[in-house]
Design a protein around this motif. Structure first.
Motif, PDB file in Angstrom:
ATOM      1  N   SER A 172      76.048  87.711 -70.882  1.00 10.96           N
ATOM      2  CA  SER A 172      75.850  87.072 -72.240  1.00 10.96           C
ATOM      3  C   SER A 172      77.086  86.511 -73.007  1.00 10.96           C
ATOM      4  CB  SER A 172      74.834  87.768 -73.014  1.00 10.96           C
ATOM      5  OG  SER A 172      73.613  88.011 -72.450  1.00 10.96           O
ATOM      6  N   ARG A 196      78.645  92.301 -77.599  1.00 11.11           N
ATOM      7  CA  ARG A 196      78.349  90.978 -77.779  1.00 11.11           C
ATOM      8  C   ARG A 196      79.421  90.134 -78.821  1.00 11.11           C
ATOM      9  NH1 ARG A 196      74.403  87.675 -76.139  1.00 11.11           N
ATOM     10  NH2 ARG A 196      73.572  85.847 -77.932  1.00 11.11           N
ATOM     11  N   GLN A 209      73.623  82.708 -72.680  1.00 12.61           N
ATOM     12  CA  GLN A 209      73.398  82.973 -71.218  1.00 12.61           C
ATOM     13  C   GLN A 209      73.487  81.624 -70.103  1.00 12.61           C
ATOM     14  OE1 GLN A 209      72.470  86.238 -70.216  1.00 12.61           O
ATOM     15  NE2 GLN A 209      73.402  85.561 -68.275  1.00 12.61           N
ATOM     16  N   SER A 235      71.617  80.824 -76.564  1.00 10.52           N
ATOM     17  CA  SER A 235      71.736  82.334 -76.185  1.00 10.52           C
ATOM     18  C   SER A 235      73.207  82.608 -75.566  1.00 10.52           C
ATOM     19  CB  SER A 235      70.260  82.676 -75.510  1.00 10.52           C
ATOM     20  OG  SER A 235      70.717  81.962 -74.165  1.00 10.52           O
TER      21      SER A 235
END
Lengths: 115, 112
Positions: free
Chosen positions: B105, B9, A44, A42
Motif C-alpha cells: 500500500s 503507511r 493499492q 487507496s
C-alpha cells in the motif's frame, strides 16, 4: 533504454461511457510484455491487463480491453461502461525485451469519472 | 488473499537519519522490488532482488541500499536521509518480472 510515454496526464469520462487511455513505448526487441496498472486513491496498485507481444490477439478483461499495435509501438487501454470505481491513476508499463528484466512505467494518466 | 505488507503507511524523519522501510510478502515469490513514486514522474525502480541475498540496482539506486536476508522480507535503507528523498515508496513482489506484480500500500516518507 526502454521508454514508456503516456501523453495524457489527465482524462475524464462520464459514467457509463467509454474512454481510451494512450500509451506508446520504445523498444528494438520483438518479444516483451506490456501492462496496465491501476492505482486508486487507496494507493493499492493492481494489475488491470497484461499483453504478451508475440500474441496477435488483443487482451481483454471484462470491461477493459487493449488495442495493441506492435508496429506502431502503441498500447492503448479502453474502458467500456465506465464506473465511478474506475477513477484512478493508470500506469502503462513495459517489460523484458532481450536482456532487460526491468519493468519500466510511464508517468501515468489520472482518470476522473463524472456521475 | 495474497499480501504484500509495508511496515508504515506514513513516516516522518529528519535529515541525516538512517531510515529502514520494511516489506514482507506471504506468496513465496522469488522477486521483490522497491519503487519510488513522485507526481509527474511515475514509478522509478530503485532496487530489485531475484533471490535471497541477491540484489540488482534499478534506475535510481543512489542514496539507497537494500537487504534481503529471508525470502519473504525485502528492506530498503536510506543511509542518510535527505529532503529530496521525500516520496512515496512502493514495494512489490512477483514470480517473475514479466508476471503480475503484487504491490504493497506504499509508505509516504517525509524527510524534514
Amino acid at each position: 533504454a526502454q521508454t514508456v510515454t503516456q501523453s495524457q496526464p489527465e482524462m475524464s469520462v462520464q459514467e457509463a461511457e467509454t474512454v481510451t487511455l494512450s500509451c506508446t513505448y520504445d523498444t528494438s526487441e520483438s518479444d516483451y510484455y506490456l501492462f496496465w496498472y491501476k492505482q486508486p486513491p487507496s494507493r493499492q496498485m493492481i494489475l488491470v491487463i497484461r499483453q504478451e507481444a508475440y500474441k496477435q490477439q488483443n487482451a481483454t478483461e471484462n470491461r477493459f480491453s487493449v488495442n495493441f499495435q506492435k508496429a506502431a509501438k502503441s498500447f492503448s487501454l479502453k474502458i467500456s461502461d465506465s464506473q465511478l470505481g474506475d477513477a484512478a491513476m493508470y500506469f502503462c508499463a513495459y517489460c523484458c525485451g532481450g536482456s532487460n528484466y526491468k519493468l519500466t512505467f510511464g508517468k501515468g494518466t489520472l482518470l476522473t469519472v463524472n456521475p | 488473499d495474497v499480501k504484500v505488507t509495508q511496515s508504515s503507511r506514513y513516516l516522518v524523519k529528519r535529515t541525516g537519519e538512517k531510515v529502514f522501510l520494511e516489506c514482507v510478502q506471504d506468496m513465496d515469490h522469488e522477486n521483490m522490488f522497491w519503487y519510488r513514486q513522485d507526481p509527474g514522474l511515475g514509478l522509478r525502480l530503485i532496487y530489485f532482488s531475484y533471490d535471497v541475498k541477491m540484489k540488482e540496482k534499478g534506475d535510481i539506486p543512489e542514496g539507497y541500499s537494500v537487504s534481503r536476508e529471508k525470502k519473504e522480507r525485502f528492506s530498503l535503507i536510506l543511509e542518510s536521509a535527505s529532503t529530496n528523498q521525500t516520496s512515496m515508496y512502493l514495494c512489490a513482489s512477483s514470480t517473475g518480472v514479466w508476471e503480475k506484480l503484487f504491490f504493497g500500500s506504499g509508505t509516504q516518507l517525509s524527510v524534514l
